[in-house]
Motif scaffolding. Structure first.
Motif, short mmCIF file in Angstrom:
data_model
loop_
_atom_site.label_atom_id
_atom_site.label_comp_id
_atom_site.label_asym_id
_atom_site.label_seq_id
_atom_site.Cartn_x
_atom_site.Cartn_y
_atom_site.Cartn_z
N GLU A 1 0.89 -1.28 -0.04
CA GLU A 1 -0.02 -0.03 0.02
C GLU A 1 0.97 1.18 -0.08
O GLU A 1 1.99 1.17 0.45
CB GLU A 1 -0.91 -0.09 1.12
CG GLU A 1 -2.13 -0.73 1.16
CD GLU A 1 -3.10 -0.26 2.02
OE1 GLU A 1 -2.93 0.35 3.02
OE2 GLU A 1 -4.63 -0.50 1.81
N SER A 2 0.53 2.30 -0.32
CA SER A 2 1.05 3.41 -0.50
C SER A 2 1.03 4.03 0.90
O SER A 2 0.08 3.84 1.79
CB SER A 2 0.30 4.47 -1.61
OG SER A 2 0.22 4.26 -2.77
N THR A 3 2.18 5.04 1.39
CA THR A 3 2.15 5.61 2.83
C THR A 3 1.55 6.82 3.06
O THR A 3 1.06 6.94 4.20
CB THR A 3 3.56 5.37 3.03
OG1 THR A 3 4.34 6.35 2.19
CG2 THR A 3 4.30 3.86 3.08
N SER A 4 1.06 7.43 2.08
CA SER A 4 0.48 8.82 2.14
C SER A 4 -0.75 8.86 1.42
O SER A 4 -1.03 8.32 0.32
CB SER A 4 1.49 9.81 1.85
OG SER A 4 1.69 9.98 0.42
N GLN B 1 0.23 9.87 -2.26
CA GLN B 1 0.74 8.73 -3.10
C GLN B 1 -0.55 7.89 -3.43
O GLN B 1 -0.45 7.36 -4.61
CB GLN B 1 1.75 7.77 -2.21
CG GLN B 1 2.89 8.35 -2.23
CD GLN B 1 4.02 7.71 -1.28
OE1 GLN B 1 3.64 6.85 -0.39
NE2 GLN B 1 5.22 7.71 -1.65
N LYS B 2 -1.54 7.51 -2.64
CA LYS B 2 -2.64 6.69 -2.87
C LYS B 2 -3.44 7.58 -3.91
O LYS B 2 -3.79 7.12 -4.91
CB LYS B 2 -3.68 6.84 -1.60
CG LYS B 2 -3.04 5.70 -0.48
CD LYS B 2 -3.99 5.75 0.38
CE LYS B 2 -3.31 4.81 1.48
NZ LYS B 2 -4.21 4.59 2.71
N THR C 1 -2.33 9.86 -6.36
CA THR C 1 -1.51 9.76 -7.53
C THR C 1 -1.45 8.26 -8.13
O THR C 1 -1.51 7.87 -9.26
CB THR C 1 0.17 10.13 -7.20
OG1 THR C 1 -0.03 11.35 -6.52
CG2 THR C 1 1.17 10.16 -8.46
N SER C 2 -1.44 7.36 -7.36
CA SER C 2 -1.52 5.86 -7.86
C SER C 2 -2.86 5.53 -8.40
O SER C 2 -3.03 4.91 -9.58
CB SER C 2 -1.18 4.94 -6.76
OG SER C 2 -2.18 4.63 -5.83
N ARG D 1 -0.11 1.41 -9.26
CA ARG D 1 -0.30 0.87 -7.84
C ARG D 1 1.04 0.45 -7.68
O ARG D 1 1.89 -0.23 -8.27
CB ARG D 1 -1.29 -0.05 -7.68
CG ARG D 1 -2.76 0.42 -7.93
CD ARG D 1 -3.52 -0.33 -7.43
NE ARG D 1 -4.97 0.03 -7.54
CZ ARG D 1 -6.22 -0.58 -7.78
NH1 ARG D 1 -6.19 -1.87 -7.41
NH2 ARG D 1 -7.24 -0.26 -7.94
N PRO D 2 1.51 0.45 -6.14
CA PRO D 2 2.70 -0.17 -5.86
C PRO D 2 2.95 -1.60 -5.95
O PRO D 2 1.79 -2.22 -5.91
CB PRO D 2 2.77 0.34 -4.13
CG PRO D 2 1.47 1.28 -3.87
CD PRO D 2 0.78 1.04 -5.01
N THR E 1 7.82 -2.38 5.30
CA THR E 1 6.67 -2.35 4.03
C THR E 1 5.28 -2.27 4.62
O THR E 1 4.79 -3.21 5.28
CB THR E 1 7.05 -3.25 2.90
OG1 THR E 1 8.14 -3.38 2.79
CG2 THR E 1 6.16 -3.26 1.70
#
Length: 107
Positions: free
Chosen positions: A58-61, A64-65, A67-68, A74-75, A92
């Motif tokens: 998962e994205s951390t912020s 980032q969520k 943007t993905s 996605r990450p 992670t």
């Protein structure tokens, strides 16, 4: 004693593993990761069934969520060894994403 031979494998050796990566389409039709998991291959002869707990990074912020989601990227892990080894994975952020059942026929 000096005449003892060392073990053939180091004590941390746990045997071969199968790493599973599941992909599927998202809302926009892009192929994205749906889950990662790993399981050790059994050594004893016979039929074995294993259930693998799947997870996704998962994205951390929130930025980032967003943007993905907006870009459809996605990450995901680039190296499958990250899934098989526990080393370094504690930092992670991941989310549980279901289960996969796999059967082994060992001769």
């Amino acid at each position: 004693p000096a005449d003892q031979t060392p073990p053939l494998t180091p004590p941390s050796f746990a045997g071969p593993q199968i790493v599973v990566s599941v992909y599927g389409p998202d809302f926009f039709g892009n192929d994205v990761v749906r889950g990662y998991g790993a399981v050790h291959v059994p050594f004893t002869p016979g039929r074995h069934t294993r259930t693998i707990a799947m997870f996704v990074p998962e994205s951390t912020s929130m930025l980032q969520k967003f943007t993905s989601w907006f870009t459809g990227r996605r990450p995901e892990f680039t190296d499958p060894r990250v899934v098989a080894q526990g080393e370094g994975r504690e930092v992670t952020r991941v989310r549980s994403q279901g289960f996969v059942t796999i059967s082994f026929n060992v001769m």
